[in-house]
Scaffold this active site. Structure first.
Site, PDB file in Angstrom:
ATOM      1  N   TYR A   1      13.112  31.961   4.613  1.00 12.77           N
ATOM      2  CA  TYR A   1      11.842  32.594   4.967  1.00 12.77           C
ATOM      3  C   TYR A   1      11.749  32.913   6.451  1.00 12.77           C
ATOM      4  CZ  TYR A   1       9.814  31.484   0.409  1.00 12.77           C
ATOM      5  OH  TYR A   1       9.536  31.416  -0.918  1.00 12.77           O
TER       6      TYR A   1
ATOM      7  N   LYS B   1       0.850  -1.199   0.000  1.00 12.90           N
ATOM      8  CA  LYS B   1       0.000   0.000   0.000  1.00 12.90           C
ATOM      9  C   LYS B   1       0.882   1.243   0.000  1.00 12.90           C
ATOM     10  CE  LYS B   1      -0.093  -0.462   5.021  1.00 12.90           C
ATOM     11  NZ  LYS B   1      -0.820  -0.971   6.164  1.00 12.90           N
TER      12      LYS B   1
HETATM   13  C1  PLP Z   1      -0.118  -1.746   7.008  1.00 14.02           C
HETATM   14  C2  PLP Z   1      -0.694  -2.968   7.558  1.00 14.02           C
HETATM   15  C3  PLP Z   1       0.127  -4.053   7.916  1.00 14.02           C
HETATM   16  C4  PLP Z   1       1.623  -3.998   7.911  1.00 14.02           C
HETATM   17  O1  PLP Z   1       2.083  -3.331   9.066  1.00 14.02           O
HETATM   18  P1  PLP Z   1       3.629  -3.116   9.342  1.00 14.02           P
HETATM   19  O2  PLP Z   1       3.678  -2.515  10.687  1.00 14.02           O
HETATM   20  O3  PLP Z   1       4.100  -2.179   8.306  1.00 14.02           O
HETATM   21  O4  PLP Z   1       4.247  -4.436   9.253  1.00 14.02           O
HETATM   22  C5  PLP Z   1      -0.485  -5.228   8.307  1.00 14.02           C
HETATM   23  N1  PLP Z   1      -1.830  -5.323   8.357  1.00 14.02           N
HETATM   24  C6  PLP Z   1      -2.649  -4.291   8.054  1.00 14.02           C
HETATM   25  C7  PLP Z   1      -4.109  -4.476   8.149  1.00 14.02           C
HETATM   26  C8  PLP Z   1      -2.104  -3.077   7.650  1.00 14.02           C
HETATM   27  O5  PLP Z   1      -2.915  -2.066   7.362  1.00 14.02           O
END
Ligand code: PLP
Length: 821
Positions: free
Chosen positions: A716, A492
């Site tokens: 800035y 993701k």
């Molecule tokens: C993002 C996510 C993971 C992975 O988590 P990490 O801490 O990056 O290993 C696992 N399960 C779900 C449902 C997630 O949204």
């Protein structure tokens, strides 16, 4: 010519049991990775059981693809013979060992000198350089890239043919017992031990044990070349009575170095050899290259080459580009930039990689003459043409007088040019559109100019993603999993900022079971880039359900409303997999037990919907503080999931662990785990950070350097105030690139020339200013924003956030470059 090896001979060489002999094909090609099949006739597949995979799983697929000779460990004769009636099958107790025995036998057919190289660093460079330095009189066969493992060495040695007059092979080990095996395969007549470092210390009880193990490569060599300033090495060599040829900066040695000085881009070495003082110039100044070159020098002196000749060859030494880079290029093209070397072994590997990239319009190869192959020209280019054809190359642009001479051998559509310059004058960007282009040329052809012509113009900030490190991390987590535990990888948010389809493609190649994305569009993008692994979408909106079906994406379902909409959208036709999210305490998304009546009543009426998995998410797996809560979540999940299965009447995949959970609660892997941040190099519990390799490095360039006086201000709101006269540098990264504004005014630092330089003033949209007082910096220099020496973990702490945020913030306008070594 060596006679062709028959299957009967193979069987006797490896002491195998012939389960069935269905044909008389000779043994020509060895295959150990089912994904690399290029030519089935004459191919023998060795089904090897590895740490992460098992070759026996691919027999059926290879059989369908035409492979008809197998070496196996597992399986009953009856069953194998029935399943593969037209195959010739040999059973052995250990397929890897059989491969090694075969390679050892092959090696023994040739009485050429062979150099074996081991050591902590520099093996590949020394190997490449020796091949260059010896090539005027020798036809050298060598390991392709860094094929130096238990598997890589036999495959390298299998390349020796009757034309070769000299061999150079590297050997690397990570634990005791491995080197004897490599010794029997390489059978070196000469040896080089490059140096003793700390790499792979963990597999050995002591430094000394590591050195002694590695020395087993050199049993019986005529000479071992090494630097006797490594005390542990020197003592061990003497203790074992290995015949040595040493060089040293400190003590009496065969080559005693009395002075090394730098002069411009060269290093002048003064040394005494056979009582005579000599002087040579090496064409570089960095310490590692000098050490590597001195090993080569020692070997050339030993071979009796005249000094003038050695100098002449050293002058022509080409730096070895170890990296292969992959990047977006003009007109939707994708470039694989591999100017590492250009021989047959290297070309075959690069073509495999090309073949494994998601398909775009077509596959194009830009290829120079091949150098140092050891084959007669016509035979060489016939083989090249064959490789291109079997690997499905659709267009060839061949550059160089020799390859052009053999143009008639090439069946793929091809254009030929004598020189790189000629190609560039005719170059028309419009001729290249939406294709994957492999650029593979020997160093002398200067193909970096071609790469430049294809590059998109971008501002100077790049995120470099190390694909080897990514694979290392993947394997690290895999090594923690029980053999049957499935692996879902979270890609993701643009694969945590690293570039989704490239990462997904690598994961697909490494055969992960599932990928997960947040939104449907992310999944669609992966499918459009040829990703066929099952994909779970965590937050599909009802208006995208149509696309889910079209692209065979599997939704996470977390509420009754959502399920109702999904059931309505899929009514009537087909079968649809869903993943049920259960809320066990995170309180983000998911069903709770009170929902179950309604949930299963609804599922009862929707036979088209099949629950593929049930899962939950831990809220505090990264912190030991929350262990009790995590355990409670896991227990709740187990109970709920059991009820899900009993109500459904069938089993589903059950999963709850994220990266931190895999480390902390290995006993609760259940059917699958979900790997996220760990893949990208951050170990969320902190306990095993050392075992991971950093994956990404954000780099930019210095745009301008200026001096300011005490009391003047920078940027800035005039926030950066010079408390004394200062030198400042403006670098090309700002908050629009994802560089957090909280790094302003000394909170953040960047690395220039290895030195930490603090920010001065506020971070601007596209730039920021850093204090480089006392550091030798000029416009155009590189600045590292984060990387192995300036870690995400540290930077996140500095601004009170987590590495996840820093990684995913890197803007998509920052170009991603993927490389492997
Ligand atoms: C993002 C996510 C993971 C992975 O988590 P990490 O801490 O990056 O290993 C696992 N399960 C779900 C449902 C997630 O949204």
């Amino acid at each position: 010519m060596t006679p062709m090896l028959t299957f009967k001979e193979l069987a006797s060489i490896v002491h195998g049991q012939v389960l069935q002999q269905a044909h008389n094909m000779p043994v020509l090609h060895l295959l150990t990775d089912s994904r690399k099949l290029s030519q089935s006739w004459g191919t023998v597949f060795f089904a090897i059981r590895g740490k992460y995979n098992n070759g026996h799983k691919y027999l059926a697929q290879l059989y369908r693809q035409g492979v008809k000779t197998f070496v196996v460990e597992e399986g009953e004769r009856e069953a194998l013979v029935q399943q593969y009636p037209e195959a010739t099958i040999l059973q052995v107790s250990d397929s890897l060992e059989a491969l090694q025995k075969l390679a050892a036998w092959h090696r023994a057919q040739f009485s050429i000198p062979v150099v074996g190289i081991t050591g902590s660093n520099g093996k590949t460079i020394v190997k490449e350089w020796l091949a260059q330095l010896l090539s005027p009189e020798e036809l050298v066969v060598k390991s392709p890239r860094s094929y130096n493992s238990q598997l890589g060495v036999p495959l390298s040695v299998w390349q020796i043919s009757a034309n070769h007059t000299f061999g150079v092979f590297e050997a690397g080990i990570s634990q005791p017992g491995e080197m004897e095996k490599l010794h029997s395969v390489v059978q070196p007549t000469l040896g080089i031990f490059t140096n003793v470092g700390t790499a792979h210390d963990e597999g050995f009880s002591s430094r000394r044990q590591k050195v002694e193990e590695k020395l087993k490569l050199f049993v019986g060599v005529e000479k071992l070349f090494y630097c006797s300033d490594y005390d542990a090495l020197h003592e061990a060599v003497q203790a074992q009575g290995i015949k040595a040829f040493t060089w040293s900066r400190k003590k009496e040695a065969d080559v005693s170095i009395t002075a090394t000085t730098t002069a411009g881009h060269r290093t002048i070495v003064v040394y005494t050899y056979k009582g005579e003082k000599q002087r040579l110039a090496l064409p570089f100044t960095d310490e590692a290259s000098v050490e590597n070159a001195l090993h080569c020098l020692a070997l050339l002196l030993y071979r009796g080459l005249p000094l003038a000749e050695i100098q002449d060859r050293l002058d022509r030494l080409q730096p070895v580009a170890m990296r292969l880079e992959m990047k977006e290029a003009i007109n939707g093209c994708y470039l694989i930039d591999d100017t590492y070397n250009n021989d047959l072994g290297g070309l075959a590997i690069a073509l495999d990689l090309l073949m494994n990239q998601p398909r775009r319009g077509r596959r194009t190869v830009i290829l120079s003459d091949l150098l140092e192959s050891g084959l007669p020209e016509e035979q060489l280019y016939r083989q090249v043409a064959g490789l291109l054809q079997t690997r499905g190359v659709e267009r060839l642009i061949a550059i160089g007088p020799t390859i052009s001479k053999y143009s008639s051998l090439f069946a793929v559509p091809a254009a030929f040019c004598d020189t790189t310059a000629a190609f560039l004058t005719q170059f028309n960007a419009g001729d290249f559109r939406n294709e994957v282009i492999l650029v593979k040329g020997a160093r002398v052809f200067g193909f970096e100019k071609i790469v430049q012509a294809f590059q998109q113009k971008v501002h100077g900030t790049v995120l470099e993603v190390n694909l080897d490190a990514l694979v290392h991390n993947l394997n690290y987590y895999r090594s923690k999993l029980a053999p049957d535990t499935k692996l879902m990888v979270m890609v993701k948010a643009f694969a945590y900022g690293s570039g989704s389809f490239e990462v997904a493609n690598l994961l697909q190649f490494h055969q992960v079971d599932y990928l997960a994305v947040a939104y449907v569009d992310e999944g669609v993008m992966l499918r459009e880039h040829g990703i066929s692994v099952p994909i779970m979408v965590m937050n599909p909106s009802p208006d995208s359900f149509g696309k889910l079906q079209q692209y065979s994406l599997e939704p996470e379902i977390y509420s009754l409303e959502q399920l109702q909409a999904f059931v309505a959208a899929t009514a009537g036709e087909g079968q649809y997999k869903i993943h049920l999210k259960l809320d066990t305490g995170m309180h983000r998304l998911g069903f709770v037990h009170e929902d179950f009546e309604a949930l299963f009543a609804l599922l009862q009426q929707a036979p088209q919907v099949q629950v593929a998995s049930a899962f939950s998410h831990l809220a505090g797996a990264d912190e030991a503080l929350h262990n009790d809560f995590s355990q409670h979540q896991i227990a709740t999940f187990r109970t709920l999931a059991a009820e899900v299965e009993s109500r459904l009447g069938y089993a589903v995949i059950k999963h709850i662990l994220n990266s931190a959970g895999i480390v902390r609660f290995p006993e609760h892997q259940l059917d699958m785990v979900r790997l996220g941040i760990g893949l990208y190099g951050v170990e969320a519990t902190g306990a095993e950070q050392e075992a991971l390799r950093p994956v990404s490095m954000l780099k930019t360039t210095v745009s301008q350097v200026k001096r300011i006086r005490q009391g003047e201000t920078v940027g800035y709101s005039r926030k950066g105030i010079a408390d004394e006269d200062k030198t400042i540098a403006t670098i090309a990264v700002g908050y629009a690139d994802g560089y957090d504004r909280r790094f302003s005014n000394g909170v953040g630092q960047v690395l220039i020339k290895g030195q930490r330089c603090p920010l001065i003033g506020n971070v601007c949209m596209d730039m920021c200013m850093i204090d480089v007082t006392g550091v030798d910096v000029k416009a155009g220099d590189e600045a590292v924003v984060f990387g192995p020496q300036l870690t995400l973990v540290e930077l996140a702490k500095r601004i009170g956030t987590i590495p996840y945020e820093l990684l995913t913030n890197v803007s998509t306008r920052v170009k991603r470059v993927f490389f492997s070594e």
